[in-house]
Structures are given as C-alpha cells and as structure tokens.
Scaffold this active site. Structure first.
Site, PDB file in Angstrom:
ATOM      1  N   CYS A 127       2.175   5.227  -9.616  1.00 44.41           N
ATOM      2  CA  CYS A 127       1.149   4.678  -8.721  1.00 44.41           C
ATOM      3  C   CYS A 127      -0.237   4.657  -9.348  1.00 44.41           C
ATOM      4  CB  CYS A 127       1.121   5.450  -7.411  1.00 44.41           C
ATOM      5  SG  CYS A 127       0.544   7.135  -7.586  1.00 44.41           S
ATOM      6  N   ASP A 152      -2.322   7.262  -9.617  1.00 43.23           N
ATOM      7  CA  ASP A 152      -3.221   8.290  -9.089  1.00 43.23           C
ATOM      8  C   ASP A 152      -3.386   9.429 -10.096  1.00 43.23           C
ATOM      9  OD1 ASP A 152      -3.441   6.936  -6.659  1.00 43.23           O
ATOM     10  OD2 ASP A 152      -1.805   8.058  -5.741  1.00 43.23           O
ATOM     11  N   CYS A 195      -5.687   6.106  -4.508  1.00 47.09           N
ATOM     12  CA  CYS A 195      -5.701   5.403  -3.229  1.00 47.09           C
ATOM     13  C   CYS A 195      -6.324   6.260  -2.121  1.00 47.09           C
ATOM     14  CB  CYS A 195      -4.275   5.015  -2.852  1.00 47.09           C
ATOM     15  SG  CYS A 195      -3.214   6.437  -2.534  1.00 47.09           S
ATOM     16  N   CYS A 220       1.188  11.647  -2.588  1.00 46.46           N
ATOM     17  CA  CYS A 220      -0.214  12.037  -2.760  1.00 46.46           C
ATOM     18  C   CYS A 220      -0.431  13.497  -2.367  1.00 46.46           C
ATOM     19  CB  CYS A 220      -1.125  11.137  -1.938  1.00 46.46           C
ATOM     20  SG  CYS A 220      -1.086   9.414  -2.486  1.00 46.46           S
TER      21      CYS A 220
END
Length: 121
Positions: free
Chosen positions: A33, A35, A58, A102
C-alpha cells in the site's frame, strides 16, 4: 466509510513530527500500500513519557499512528506492547476492513521502537 474519530485524528493529528531527542525510534512500512510509519519515544524509568510520529500514508495510517501515540503515553513499555491492532481499531471507532493493516503497522512500529530502545540499554 470512515468514523468521525478517524477523520478527527487524520485532520488534526496529535503528536505529529520527529523527536530530536528520542530515546527510541521504530519504522515500518507496507510495500503493497505504500504506507510508512515512524514512531519516536521518550522513555524514563521504563515509562513512555512522550511519543510522536511521522507517517506517509492514507487516512487510516495517519489516524492509527496518531491515536497510538495518545494511547501509549504514560504507560510502561510492557503495558504499551500489550496494545493490539484491535485496541487501535476500537479506539478509532472502527476501520474499513481493507484498512485494518494500518492498525497493524502502528503496533509494529511501536514494537520496533521498543526493540531499538532495548538494544541501547
């Protein structure tokens, strides 16, 4: 899609920024992703007295980092390490299923910071 609490911690993140005199730093990333999270800790007598973060990611990644820094302040290292991804999710009043990773990154960054600290002492 996001809870009010997620949006609150995304729009006005708490404890944002590097810590120049940190006792420990932990960084993790998710290549899928994109991150990347970095957690900074100030520790005195095995208690986390200050925590800050830098996150490239994000909405969920920033909110997870921010709320985690709030959750760990004032806790001993051992108490902080007991915080789970579900604790982070619950503190944010939920995350979309596709964004659960996350909360995992936030707890992993904390674990890396503690590992970094323990190598120094």
């Amino acid at each position: 899609m996001y809870s009010k609490k997620v949006m609150q911690y995304f729009r006005k993140p708490k404890n944002l920024g590097p810590m120049k005199d940190a006792d420990a730093v932990g960084q993790v990333g998710n290549m899928v992703c994109g991150d990347v999270m970095k957690i900074y800790l100030k520790i005195k007598n095995k208690v986390i007295t200050k925590a800050t973060f830098e996150t490239f990611g994000c909405v969920s990644a920033i909110a997870s980092s921010s709320i985690l820094t709030e959750m760990i302040k004032g806790k001993t290292i051992e108490e902080a390490l007991k915080i789970t991804k579900q604790d982070v999710i619950d503190a944010l009043d939920g995350l979309p299923a596709i964004k659960i990773h996350c909360s995992v990154l936030a707890t992993e960054a904390l674990a890396k910071a503690v590992e970094n600290y323990r190598k120094k002492i």
